[in-house]
Each structure stands twice: as structure tokens, then as C-alpha cells.
Design an enzyme around this catalytic site. Structure first.
Site, PDB file in Angstrom:
ATOM      1  N   ALA A  13      22.295  10.170 -33.359  1.00 19.41           N
ATOM      2  CA  ALA A  13      20.953  10.099 -33.018  1.00 19.41           C
ATOM      3  C   ALA A  13      20.891   9.055 -31.762  1.00 19.41           C
ATOM      4  CB  ALA A  13      20.770   9.119 -34.233  1.00 19.41           C
ATOM      5  N   ASP A 237      26.818  15.346 -40.028  1.00 13.74           N
ATOM      6  CA  ASP A 237      27.980  14.491 -39.713  1.00 13.74           C
ATOM      7  C   ASP A 237      28.426  13.608 -40.708  1.00 13.74           C
ATOM      8  OD1 ASP A 237      25.825  12.587 -39.868  1.00 13.74           O
ATOM      9  OD2 ASP A 237      25.641  12.209 -37.538  1.00 13.74           O
TER      10      ASP A 237
END
Length: 470
Positions: A13, A237
């Protein structure tokens, strides 16, 4: 010597990286080299909080081209990203609408609406996924309600890693581990749940059946003309990070520490009973049919925002200064929705500190209760494991040994699936042995006399007293 060169594209992110892994078969050694690192972040566009997917794609291609320019033969490529977000495409493969980020407010209130209309227990027993206000289930409902004019143009909905794989190969794929984060996959069939899709307003034709990690999606043609396989890795992830967690024994837990922190354990079966529902436990898909039974914790997002707002660049100095302060003077609940994306994080934290009610942090206890067995050690992996203060606090608060590392866990797990697909490794457990012998791991022993250990003990004592008096 026999070598394999695998490239992992790991998008988080706050940043992304293109990493080259070199695996030597005879000595089972694995080395990583960073090829390209780049920033990622939220953008404001037409009233929405979005991702700049064009910039991310350019950065990915730049990193891949750098490897090729060095004359390195790439054996395979894999891509992992964060979960829940998606890109919509028309019949020609062109984007429809904006790539809205999960921290946008468009889905506010829709989770409660879904629970009221479908039943909270029914949603949970169908999906096995925790209730978070930005799950894809609610994002799609927001899209179809607020932008119905887009619906006739939509032919496909691709989750983030699948979108970037499509951009490299021209082939579409819906990878299972990431698909489960949507709260739209049926936990019994491993396919999209028609009832949940119907409530979201999405058309099932937008999705293909989820595929498990380890298949070749298609090929990327490098500037030199070589066709390089793009592998469907565990593209969430965290799923990749768990693969690279050197878990040893049934009493080992993991904590993937980054912008989000996810704490849990591996299981061959999901937990969807009332105890799991009450604790908001999630059963996300993992490699080899395993489940990642875990809880979401807000993670380093608060710290990242504070560093940005206060323009602090020297994190080690801040950690050292923090370590000298008394612990537990101010306690907040970082999982409160107020911290998802406030206008000013520092002000929001200060406001929370003025409030008197204090939550009892007990993610580890809830997970242990679910299993019926306490944990003996906690593996902290990902970028957050470099924070030695945080590692020691976790050991003290949980009262168990913490093993920190590897740092690049998502990248390593990504590489692990590629090596299995290339028939270099047998399975996840085989890969974890490679990680254990090649990664830098640091052990933190709990201190029962620390301030935070005493504070946690006091909280549990207070809770038990309240339960007795109830």
C-alpha cells in the site's frame, strides 16, 4: 551449478519493489537483489480515493526491463499485491471507471446493510471471511448503487495482482488466495458465491473461477523477444508472506507486519463457528489448500501517517526516543474505524486518547482459544519486523518467544511458488527449510517484568473480575 532466476513484483500500500531471486539447486541457496523500488500511495480523483495503476504498471515494466538489460535470463515472474481492490474492464480490455482504493468512504454503512438483509451468520458461514467495511463485497455494492451507468460497459472485474498480470500477458486469471479476501468466495466450493454476488450487484460473468497458486497465466515478452512465464503465485501479499514464514510445529503463529498487520496460524480446516464469528476471525485461502486463520490489525498505518504529517524521516531515532519513554501511558484501539483514513491522523489519535474507555487487546488469546491450544512462538515477518522495539513489545505482551524475519517475506513467498512451479522445490514445507537456512532471523525473549506485560495482566484480571460480577 544449476541456477534459476525468478522475478517477484511485490506491491504494498505504501511502496512496491521488483526483486530478482537467484536459486542455486545444488546447495539450495536463495539470494535476493532489489532491482527497482518505487513509491505507492493514495490519490484523490473525481471525489474518490484511488490508486495510480498506470504509474505502478510503468514501474513494474521498468524493473523488468532493468533485469533484461543486464543480460539475465529470467525463468519466471510472479506478482503479489494487497487484497480486496479491483479494476473493471470492458470487452476490449480497457478500464471502466476508476481504480478506487479500499480506504475510500464509498462503502461506508453497507456492511451493516448486508448483515441486516442477508444475516451476519449466513454471510460468515458462506465465506468464512471477517467483516471489514471495505471488503470487495461492499465495494461492489457501492459501485453498482452509486454508478449504475458503468454496469453496461463492464465485462470483467480483476483483482489488483490479476490486473497487472493481465497487463503483462494479455491473459485473465482470478487467483484463489486473493479472491478469498473479497468475502465473495464460497468457503465450501472455492468458487464465487452466487447469493453474495447477487447482493453486491455484480454479474458472475465478470469473474472466472478462482485458480490455486502454481499455474502459468501466460507469458511476458521481454524487449529482447524472449517469452517469460508469468506464474499465478499466492497473489495476496499476506498469503505469500505466510509461505515464507519459517513456521515450526503446530504451536507456531505468524504476524505479517506492515501497513496492515495480520496475526494467525495455518490450518487444514476453516473455523466458522460462533466463537470464530464473535471474534471476527477470517479464513483466507492459502497455498496447498491450507487456510490462513487470522485477525486483521491496523498495523503500521498509523505510524506511517504520523511520520508523513510530522515530516519525520529518521525512524530509528524516533524508535530510540520512544523506547526511553514509560510504556502504556496512552492506549488506543488502532482497529477502530476512525483510523482507516482520517483527515489528520495525529489529531485523531489525540482525540482517542481523551476518551476514557479502553479496549482489551487480545488477538493472540482469541486465536489460541479458537484452536484450544496456546502458542509457543510468534514469527513476525515483513517490513515491520525491522522495528526491534515493536518486536520486543509483542514478545512481552503475548508472553511468548518472537522470531523476527524474514523482512522481504512477501517477496520470498512469491518466489517460493515460482520455484515450485518450475519443479525446483517440492512444497511449502520444503521451501520453508530453504528460508530457515538463508534468512536472517532474530529471537526476542519475553520479559514478564516489563511494563506492558504487567499492563496486559492487569487488563485480563479486570476483565475476569467483570465477568464474575456480571
Amino acid at each position: 551449478m544449476t541456477f534459476r532466476n525468478c522475478v517477484a513484483v511485490d506491491l504494498g500500500a505504501s511502496s512496491g519493489r521488483v526483486m530478482l531471486a537467484r536459486y542455486e539447486r545444488e546447495c539450495r541457496s536463495l539470494t535476493l537483489r532489489e532491482i527497482h523500488r518505487f513509491n505507492n500511495g493514495l490519490h484523490s480523483q473525481n471525489g474518490y480515493v484511488t490508486w495510480n495503476v498506470d504509474s505502478l504498471e510503468s514501474a513494474i515494466r521498468l524493473g523488468l526491463n532493468k533485469v533484461c538489460e543486464e543480460g539475465i535470463r529470467i525463468d519466471s515472474i510472479g506478482i503479489d499485491t494487497w487484497g480486496v481492490d479491483f479494476v473493471l474492464l470492458d470487452q476490449q480490455g480497457q478500464r471502466v471507471g476508476l481504480p478506487v482504493a479500499y480506504r475510500d468512504s464509498r462503502s461506508n454503512g453497507l456492511m451493516a446493510q448486508a448483515q441486516q438483509q442477508l444475516g451476519k451468520r449466513d454471510i460468515y458461514q458462506r465465506s468464512g471471511i471477517q467483516f471489514l467495511p471495505f471488503n470487495t463485497l461492499y465495494q461492489l455494492r457501492a459501485l453498482t448503487e452509486q454508478q449504475p451507468e458503468l454496469i453496461p460497459h463492464i465485462a470483467h472485474a480483476l483483482l489488483m495482482p490479476d490486473y497487472f498480470s493481465y497487463r503483462l500477458t494479455g491473459k485473465m486469471n482470478w487467483e484463489y488466495t486473493n479472491a478469498t479476501t473479497t468475502q465473495l468466495v464460497n468457503i465450501n466450493s472455492d468458487d464465487w458465491d452466487e447469493s453474495l454476488l447477487a447482493w453486491s450487484g455484480a454479474n458472475k460473468a465478470w469473474f472466472g473461477r478462482p485458480t490455486h497458486p502454481g499455474n502459468v497465466i501466460g507469458h511476458w515478452i521481454c524487449p529482447q523477444g524472449n517469452e517469460i512465464p508469468v506464474v499465478a503465485v499466492a497473489s495476496h501479499d499476506t498469503a505469500s508472506a505466510v509461505i515464507a514464514s519459517p513456521l515450526n510445529g503446530s504451536r507456531a503463529a505468524y504476524l505479517s507486519s506492515g501497513t496492515w498487520s495480520l496475526m494467525g496460524f495455518e490450518s487444514q480446516t476453516p473455523f466458522t463457528n460462533d466463537t470464530a464469528l464473535a471474534a471476527n476471525i477470517t479464513n483466507e485461502g492459502g497455498a496447498e489448500g491450507r487456510y490462513r486463520v487470522l485477525k486483521n490489525i491496523m498495523g503500521l498505518w498509523l505510524l506511517q501517517r504520523v511520520l508523513q504529517e510530522r515530516q519525520i524521516n529518521d525512524l530509528p531515532a524516533l524508535i530510540a526516543a520512544t523506547q526511553a519513554l514509560p510504556a502504556c501511558r496512552f492506549i488506543i484501539n488502532p482497529n477502530d474505524d476512525r483510523f482507516i483514513n482520517p483527515e489528520a491522523m495525529c489529531s485523531e489519535i489525540q482525540a482517542a486518547c481523551r476518551e476514557t474507555a479502553q479496549p482489551i487487546p487480545e488477538s493472540d488469546a482469541e486465536l489460541a482459544q479458537l484452536r484450544g491450544e496456546d502458542f509457543s512462538q510468534l514469527h513476525i515477518v515483513g517490513g515491520g519486523c525491522q522495528n526491534t522495539l515493536l518486536n520486543q513489545l509483542c514478545a512481552d505482551a503475548c508472553g511468548i518467544r518472537v522470531i523476527a524475519g524474514p523482512v522481504e517475506a512477501s517477496t520470498l513467498g512469491n518466489i517460493g511458488i515460482q520455484l515450485m512451479t518450475l519443479d525446483e522445490l517440492n512444497n511449502v514445507d520444503d521451501f520453508r527449510q530453504v528460508v530457515s537456512t538463508t534468512a536472517n532471523l532474530t529471537t526476542f525473549t519475553p520479559n514478564p517484568d516489563s511494563e506492558i506485560a504487567h499492563y496486559v495482566a492487569q487488563l485480563h484480571s479486570t476483565r475476569q473480575t467483570k465477568e464474575l460480577c456480571a
